[in-house]
Design an enzyme around this catalytic site. Structure first.
Site, PDB file in Angstrom:
ATOM      1  N   GLU A   1     -11.913 -19.117 -23.943  1.00  0.00           N
ATOM      2  CA  GLU A   1     -10.830 -18.639 -23.249  1.00  0.00           C
ATOM      3  C   GLU A   1      -9.744 -19.012 -23.860  1.00  0.00           C
ATOM      4  O   GLU A   1      -9.365 -20.276 -24.389  1.00  0.00           O
ATOM      5  CB  GLU A   1     -10.532 -18.825 -21.834  1.00  0.00           C
ATOM      6  CG  GLU A   1     -11.802 -18.530 -20.948  1.00  0.00           C
ATOM      7  CD  GLU A   1     -12.142 -17.029 -20.995  1.00  0.00           C
ATOM      8  OE1 GLU A   1     -11.184 -16.236 -21.082  1.00  0.00           O
ATOM      9  OE2 GLU A   1     -13.294 -16.484 -20.889  1.00  0.00           O
TER      10      GLU A   1
ATOM     11  N   CYS B   1      -1.767 -21.113 -19.779  1.00  0.00           N
ATOM     12  CA  CYS B   1      -2.084 -19.936 -20.517  1.00  0.00           C
ATOM     13  C   CYS B   1      -1.564 -18.672 -19.765  1.00  0.00           C
ATOM     14  O   CYS B   1      -1.274 -17.770 -20.538  1.00  0.00           O
ATOM     15  CB  CYS B   1      -3.549 -19.934 -20.819  1.00  0.00           C
ATOM     16  SG  CYS B   1      -4.451 -20.092 -19.130  1.00  0.00           S
TER      17      CYS B   1
ATOM     18  N   LYS C   1     -15.853 -32.680 -26.281  1.00  0.00           N
ATOM     19  CA  LYS C   1     -14.512 -33.272 -27.043  1.00  0.00           C
ATOM     20  C   LYS C   1     -13.464 -32.846 -26.356  1.00  0.00           C
ATOM     21  O   LYS C   1     -12.905 -31.568 -26.280  1.00  0.00           O
ATOM     22  CB  LYS C   1     -14.450 -32.684 -28.354  1.00  0.00           C
ATOM     23  CG  LYS C   1     -13.758 -33.390 -29.457  1.00  0.00           C
ATOM     24  CD  LYS C   1     -13.058 -32.649 -30.424  1.00  0.00           C
ATOM     25  CE  LYS C   1     -11.836 -31.857 -29.988  1.00  0.00           C
ATOM     26  NZ  LYS C   1     -10.658 -32.627 -29.194  1.00  0.00           N
TER      27      LYS C   1
ATOM     28  N   GLY D   1      -8.599 -23.230 -25.507  1.00  0.00           N
ATOM     29  CA  GLY D   1      -7.570 -23.500 -26.529  1.00  0.00           C
ATOM     30  C   GLY D   1      -7.064 -22.596 -26.941  1.00  0.00           C
ATOM     31  O   GLY D   1      -6.958 -20.976 -26.642  1.00  0.00           O
ATOM     32  N   SER D   2      -6.202 -22.603 -28.292  1.00  0.00           N
ATOM     33  CA  SER D   2      -5.509 -21.605 -28.917  1.00  0.00           C
ATOM     34  C   SER D   2      -6.699 -20.641 -29.467  1.00  0.00           C
ATOM     35  O   SER D   2      -7.761 -21.118 -30.041  1.00  0.00           O
ATOM     36  CB  SER D   2      -4.717 -22.300 -29.751  1.00  0.00           C
ATOM     37  OG  SER D   2      -5.221 -23.122 -30.626  1.00  0.00           O
ATOM     38  N   THR D   3      -6.131 -19.474 -29.832  1.00  0.00           N
ATOM     39  CA  THR D   3      -6.801 -18.243 -30.536  1.00  0.00           C
ATOM     40  C   THR D   3      -7.369 -18.853 -31.852  1.00  0.00           C
ATOM     41  O   THR D   3      -8.364 -18.542 -32.271  1.00  0.00           O
ATOM     42  CB  THR D   3      -5.930 -17.310 -30.501  1.00  0.00           C
ATOM     43  OG1 THR D   3      -5.671 -16.719 -29.414  1.00  0.00           O
ATOM     44  CG2 THR D   3      -6.776 -16.058 -31.077  1.00  0.00           C
ATOM     45  N   GLY D   4      -6.451 -19.494 -32.539  1.00  0.00           N
ATOM     46  CA  GLY D   4      -6.621 -19.646 -34.080  1.00  0.00           C
ATOM     47  C   GLY D   4      -7.967 -20.722 -34.180  1.00  0.00           C
ATOM     48  O   GLY D   4      -8.830 -20.338 -35.214  1.00  0.00           O
ATOM     49  N   VAL D   5      -7.913 -21.586 -33.348  1.00  0.00           N
ATOM     50  CA  VAL D   5      -9.041 -22.653 -33.293  1.00  0.00           C
ATOM     51  C   VAL D   5     -10.183 -21.959 -33.015  1.00  0.00           C
ATOM     52  O   VAL D   5     -11.398 -21.914 -33.743  1.00  0.00           O
ATOM     53  CB  VAL D   5      -8.735 -23.768 -32.428  1.00  0.00           C
ATOM     54  CG1 VAL D   5     -10.018 -24.572 -32.166  1.00  0.00           C
ATOM     55  CG2 VAL D   5      -7.658 -24.483 -32.905  1.00  0.00           C
TER      56      VAL D   5
ATOM     57  N   GLU E   1       2.766 -16.366 -28.804  1.00  0.00           N
ATOM     58  CA  GLU E   1       2.520 -17.427 -27.720  1.00  0.00           C
ATOM     59  C   GLU E   1       3.344 -18.674 -28.323  1.00  0.00           C
ATOM     60  O   GLU E   1       3.229 -19.285 -29.411  1.00  0.00           O
ATOM     61  CB  GLU E   1       1.126 -17.795 -27.665  1.00  0.00           C
ATOM     62  CG  GLU E   1       0.903 -18.757 -26.518  1.00  0.00           C
ATOM     63  CD  GLU E   1      -0.563 -19.258 -26.313  1.00  0.00           C
ATOM     64  OE1 GLU E   1      -1.089 -19.491 -27.277  1.00  0.00           O
ATOM     65  OE2 GLU E   1      -0.805 -19.043 -25.208  1.00  0.00           O
TER      66      GLU E   1
END
Ligand code: NAD
Length: 543
Positions: free
Chosen positions: A293, A327, A212, A265-269, A425
């Site tokens: 990562e 990043c 995806k 991608g981002s830490t939250g996801v 970030e």
């Protein structure tokens, strides 16, 4: 016939072409850009090797030229995700049992296609779709992607070569089985190379993949799939779907054959993916591999002994190349008072020459940020920073989204080293600088280490050898990629394996042997040549 032991030579990094005026590569690239601008690409999903169109389309525009439609993609739903899982699982047996060198040759061919006949295509797609300038596109989509493909093959051969010892009368082998199920690759917008690598590395090790891509990278993702097809990737091995991210993830993470996720991608996801896997653990056949990562709040720390030209260059390139959307981009810096004025003079003089605009103009250093969401997020940070009395906007701070999502390179000088733009970030062209008293250097080391939840990249600049050693030791956990007298961006496959710890990810080092090891589940096989024929041992004999 597998009656051979192939030697895999140590790959070398794909040379970065210069794109000088009138060079062949520049002429070819310009031609490809204008060819692409005369076509509106119709981008389908790829499931079981077939192009799948839904006619529920979403338009794609260059972030720097919103008046020009580049393409549209066909949006799918969870039925397509289910089809992609089924296609992957169906392709699994043949792909997993194929001789590994034949799998590898698909990806080596893809690397040569990227470095050769598709170089202009993949670079043009990345420039137009993601607003990278020519150099940023070249180092990412041509060079890094080719490097990932070639080095992965070399590292896979090292893994397969690693075998246990055998004592007389036995033969012991390790068989590096692919995971029992399928791998889910979820990729970010900012690197075409990462987008390709996250599905390629598990696939090389014999896994099948549902990929995806980010909605804002679909234009170059499609070119990657075209290249894989031409390289001979069998149907169903990598399936690319464009359905709602959360729905796709929910369906995939509730499948019993879900065997691993390869995320950037981002830490939250990533946190939400990990939490869901935890909740669904009882569903799965195996414990899934979780490789991610994630975000960064990367720093540059200068000592009073730093070379000021090197420092100013590291700050400018580190913070503003690709509009700060790496990043690894430098977004916080710590500079001693004694060298600040001179450093700023040099930075200011250089910033005044920065050209920002349409990346089709090769003299431009910065294009636009990726999307309206990104534009809103970054400009919100800028406005909050302007309103904070601890801050001075030293440069930039303006933005405009009439033609494209343009944001000026913005430098904030802050008195508060824990202010929002020093800690969170932002993922845009915003650099916040804290100027410290030279005598407070030891405290600054502690501050750098404890300011953010991330630990991705960091750079220290000094000429004093003892100081360099001290910074390296005291900042040991602050970055997975640590640079001395350099900027904090620009890791090269095979040279600086990339990844961070803390909330920056699982640090499995993309494009390395350690990453590939996550996609195999070794089977140990012992064959006994001379097995015993009776149960008792000699020590049991009567005296
Ligand atoms: P993002 O987290 O918004 O998106 C990444 C992927 O996750 C996309 O494919 C997106 O569609 C998908 N996604 C979004 N919401 C989801 C959900 N609820 N469930 C499942 N998937 C979901 O990140 P981005 O904006 O594409 O990329 C920028 C981020 O990536 C930054 O945080 C950056 O630091 C990080 N990044 C890290 C590295 C690294 O090596 N550490 C490299 C590149 C980017």
């Amino acid at each position: 016939m597998p009656n051979k032991i192939a030697t895999i030579p140590l790959p070398t990094n794909e040379p970065i072409l210069a794109y000088l005026p009138n060079s062949t590569e520049r002429i070819n690239l310009k031609k490809e850009i204008s060819r692409r601008k005369n076509i509106v690409y119709d981008i389908p999903m790829i499931i079981a090797g077939k192009e799948v169109r839904t006619n529920d389309t979403v338009d794609i525009f260059p972030p720097h030229e919103l008046s020009h439609k580049l393409a549209h993609y066909h949006k799918g739903n969870i039925t397509h995700v289910q089809q992609a899982i089924d296609a992957a699982l169906q392709a699994r047996e043949k792909w997993a049992s194929m001789h590994w060198e034949d799998r590898a040759s698909v990806f080596l061919k893809a690397a040569d296609l990227i470095a050769g006949p598709y170089r202009a295509a993949i670079n043009a797609a990345t420039m137009l779709g993601q607003s990278k300038n020519v150099y940023q596109a070249e180092i990412d989509s041509a060079c890094e992607l080719a490097d990932f493909l070639r080095f992965n093959v070399y590292f896979a051969s090292q893994i397969y070569n690693e075998q246990p010892i055998s004592s007389p009368g036995t033969r012991n082998t390790l068989e590096y089985r692919p995971l029992e199920g399928f791998v889910y690759a979820v990729t970010p917008f900012n690197f075409t190379a990462i987008a390709g690598n996250l599905s390629v590395s598990p696939a090389l090790m014999g896994n099948v993949v549902v990929w995806k891509p980010s909605n804002t990278q679909i234009y170059s993702a499609w070119t990657i799939m075209e290249i894989f097809k031409e390289a001979g990737l069998p149907d169903g091995v990598i399936n690319m779907v464009f359905a709602n991210a959360a729905e796709t993830t929910n369906l995939i993470l509730s499948h019993p054959s879900f065997a691993g996720v390869h995320f950037t991608g981002s830490t939250g996801v990533f946190n939400s993916i990990w939490e869901t896997i935890g909740k669904n653990l009882h569903i799965y056949k195996s414990y899934p591999r979780i490789v991610g990562e994630t975000g960064g709040k990367d720093y540059i720390l200068a000592h009073q002994s730093a070379d000021i030209d090197v420092l100013a260059t590291a700050l400018l390139r580190g913070a503003f190349e690709y509009q700060g959307q790496k990043c690894s981009a430098c977004s916080r810096a710590y500079i001693p008072k004694s060298i600040w004025d001179t450093t700023w003079e040099k930075m200011y003089a250089a910033l005044k020459t920065f050209k920002i605009g349409n990346i089709e103009n090769f003299t431009v250093i910065m294009g636009a940020v990726i999307s309206e969401d990104a534009f809103k997020r970054i400009t919100r940070y800028i406005e909050q920073a302007k309103a904070n009395p601890d801050n001075i906007i030293m440069y930039g701070g303006n933005y405009d989204n009439k033609k494209g999502y343009y944001i000026e390179p913005t430098v904030i000088l802050t008195k508060d080293p824990k202010s929002a733009t020093m800690v969170e970030e932002i993922f845009g062209p915003v650099l916040t600088i804290y100027v410290y008293e030279d005598e407070a250097f030891d405290d600054i080391l502690h501050l750098v280490d404890n300011t953010s939840e991330y630990a991705l990249t960091g750079a220290v600049l000094a000429q004093d050898t003892y100081i360099i050693e001290k910074m390296r030791d005291r900042l040991v956990n602050s970055a997975g990629n640590f640079y001395i007298n350099d900027k904090c961006t620009g890791a090269v496959v095979g040279q600086q394996p990339f990844g961070g710890a803390r909330k920056s990810g699982t640090n499995d080092k993309a494009g390395s042997k350690w990453n590939l090891l996550r996609w195999v589940s070794p089977r140990t096989i012992k064959e006994n040549y001379v097995p015993p024929k009776y149960y008792s041992y000699p020590y049991m004999d009567e005296e």
